[in-house]
Design an enzyme around this catalytic site. Sequence first.
Site, PDB file in Angstrom:
ATOM      1  N   CYS A 378       0.832  -1.195   0.000  1.00  0.00           N
ATOM      2  CA  CYS A 378       0.000   0.000   0.000  1.00  0.00           C
ATOM      3  C   CYS A 378       0.875   1.256   0.000  1.00  0.00           C
ATOM      4  CB  CYS A 378      -0.988  -0.043   1.158  1.00  0.00           C
ATOM      5  SG  CYS A 378      -2.485   0.875   0.772  1.00  0.00           S
ATOM      6  N   HIS A 513      -3.631  -4.947   0.262  1.00  0.00           N
ATOM      7  CA  HIS A 513      -3.077  -5.474   1.510  1.00  0.00           C
ATOM      8  C   HIS A 513      -3.141  -7.008   1.486  1.00  0.00           C
ATOM      9  CE1 HIS A 513      -2.640  -1.804   3.961  1.00  0.00           C
ATOM     10  NE2 HIS A 513      -3.623  -1.344   3.213  1.00  0.00           N
ATOM     11  N   GLU A 515      -1.872  -9.095   3.339  1.00  0.00           N
ATOM     12  CA  GLU A 515      -1.897  -9.713   4.680  1.00  0.00           C
ATOM     13  C   GLU A 515      -3.307 -10.059   5.136  1.00  0.00           C
ATOM     14  OE1 GLU A 515      -1.123  -6.571   3.969  1.00  0.00           O
ATOM     15  OE2 GLU A 515      -1.578  -5.165   5.579  1.00  0.00           O
TER      16      GLU A 515
HETATM   17  N1  GLN Z   1      -2.093   6.720   2.922  1.00  0.00           N
HETATM   18  C1  GLN Z   1      -2.186   5.983   1.698  1.00  0.00           C
HETATM   19  C2  GLN Z   1      -3.555   6.121   1.050  1.00  0.00           C
HETATM   20  O1  GLN Z   1      -4.510   6.455   1.723  1.00  0.00           O
HETATM   21  C3  GLN Z   1      -1.842   4.530   1.910  1.00  0.00           C
HETATM   22  C4  GLN Z   1      -2.810   3.823   2.785  1.00  0.00           C
HETATM   23  C5  GLN Z   1      -2.305   2.495   3.296  1.00  0.00           C
HETATM   24  O2  GLN Z   1      -1.122   2.235   3.287  1.00  0.00           O
HETATM   25  N2  GLN Z   1      -3.196   1.685   3.785  1.00  0.00           N
HETATM   26  O3  GLN Z   1      -3.716   5.892  -0.109  1.00  0.00           O
END
Ligand code: GLN
Length: 538
Positions: A378, A513, A515
């Site tokens: 992410c 993600h 995970e």
């Molecule tokens: N802050 C970033 C976004 O909102 C990444 C979010 C995250 O890593 N879950 O896109």
Amino acid sequence: MTKFIFVTGGVLSSLGKGITSASIATILKQSGFKVSMLKIDPYLNVDPGTMSPLEHGEVFVTADGAETDLDLGHYERFIDATLSGKNNFTTGQVYQSVIKREREGGYLGKTIQVIPHVVDEIKRRIFAAGDGHEFLIVELGGTVGDIEGLPFMEAIREIRHELPKTNTMNIHVTLVPYISAAGELKTKPTQHSVQELRRIGITPHMLVCRAEQPLPKDLKKKLAMSCDVDNDAVIEASDAASIYQVPLNFIKEGILNPISNHLNIKIKPNMEKWDTLVKHIVLPQDEVTIAFVGKYLDLKESYKSLTEALVHAGAHLNTKININWCDSERIEDVGAYDVIGNSDAVLVAGGFGHRGVEGKLKAIQYARENNITYLGICLGMQLAVVEYARNVLGLEDANSVEFDDKTENPLIYLIDEFMDQSGNKQLRTHESPMGGTMRLGEYPFNPKDGTNLKKAYGPNETYYERHRHRYEANPFYKTDLENAGMIVSGESNGLIEAVEIKDHPWFVGVQFHPEFTSHLETPNPIILEFVKQAITKN
Ligand code: GLN
């Protein structure tokens, strides 16, 4: 008809009710039953989505895009299932539904009260979560005696009253402290918390006692007598070397008898595969060190799914994963080498907000330039793109608009229109409210042939992973990035889902993600591949 097992907690919080509940569910599931789980959170937030990870630990995202309590993550990891938004609800949600219905005139002029209206709504949600399953394990957050827990206790009491005796079971998790000055284990806190439970009208059928010392037989007998449970229904839960050992310990402790007697069922769990995986966790053959770069290091719970996903990969590779916790702000001060050192691989986790971002960029640059195995998740992918644009494409002011909304080179930007999971158009702008405006839940992606992503996931054209972010990689720069050696290796309807570097042994960034879909029995493909790469490099 669904059988319900209600798990409550007494004495104090953090006794591991979530792991206890998941372990009982695992035993039933491995016995061939159709099992689901529900977490009830008595706080007033509608969901934990807007809470700080430092306050609440990780926000777990379900496939259908609900932001839920981190215990749901444990449930999925233990019972190898995909749960949904209906497997977690809060007081906030209950009141929201009741008040909405009242405004719509749904109560036909009645005075709305906690009993019956709020309690009925709680019961409706419990039954809905159990629908289609032979067992529903319901974990009630908080501790007996909490004011906000009362309506839920009442709902449990009523369900117990309404259903046949063999269809509901109450398990109470308590603490039996060891007082070293007296050299004694003390049963009084457990007795008092059971008294409190009985005052509400619930006598438990089984006690799960957390204790640092083994409970002698006569002490168990004393607890059974004073708390009015069967003699074989006092189960000791000592600290385990791995949380995945808990179902095995419960079986050794004799948990099968009281459950099968009370619910009138035959339980014969097949724990063979589980046992092997646990052995690999507790006594692994190999080891590897992964530099985990993040900023919420004071509360490791905020990265729970990711650290567990590493454990799953380790279990399947018979390898211990040592985590070298790297504070991204420290990297800003002293540089990447001093913090990351000789770790076998670098992992940059997700995150929000400006703090620590420059340190993460340094960690990424370090991994890229020194050919160290890298996985960015992410924000860890977004920053890998920014780092590449700055240091390889030469776009010095490249940034994410999250950190600089005036940058001339918004490599990571806010798309204001996209299709959500159900094919509906979603709108988001800088003014959108914080709650529920992220790209959330499961989306498909297509890995590109010949990439590390494809190698990890397999031959299918489409795979699914979960998202929780507001910003996206900007496709305007795709050609420039690819010409300079950073390949877009996964896409979803024009959105960039994954990148990797051509001339690097293994450098992968994913917008999703991974995970959230890793379970003990079925580790996540990209995390498994990352750990494999780390092992071969060490
Ligand atoms: N802050 C970033 C976004 O909102 C990444 C979010 C995250 O890593 N879950 O896109």
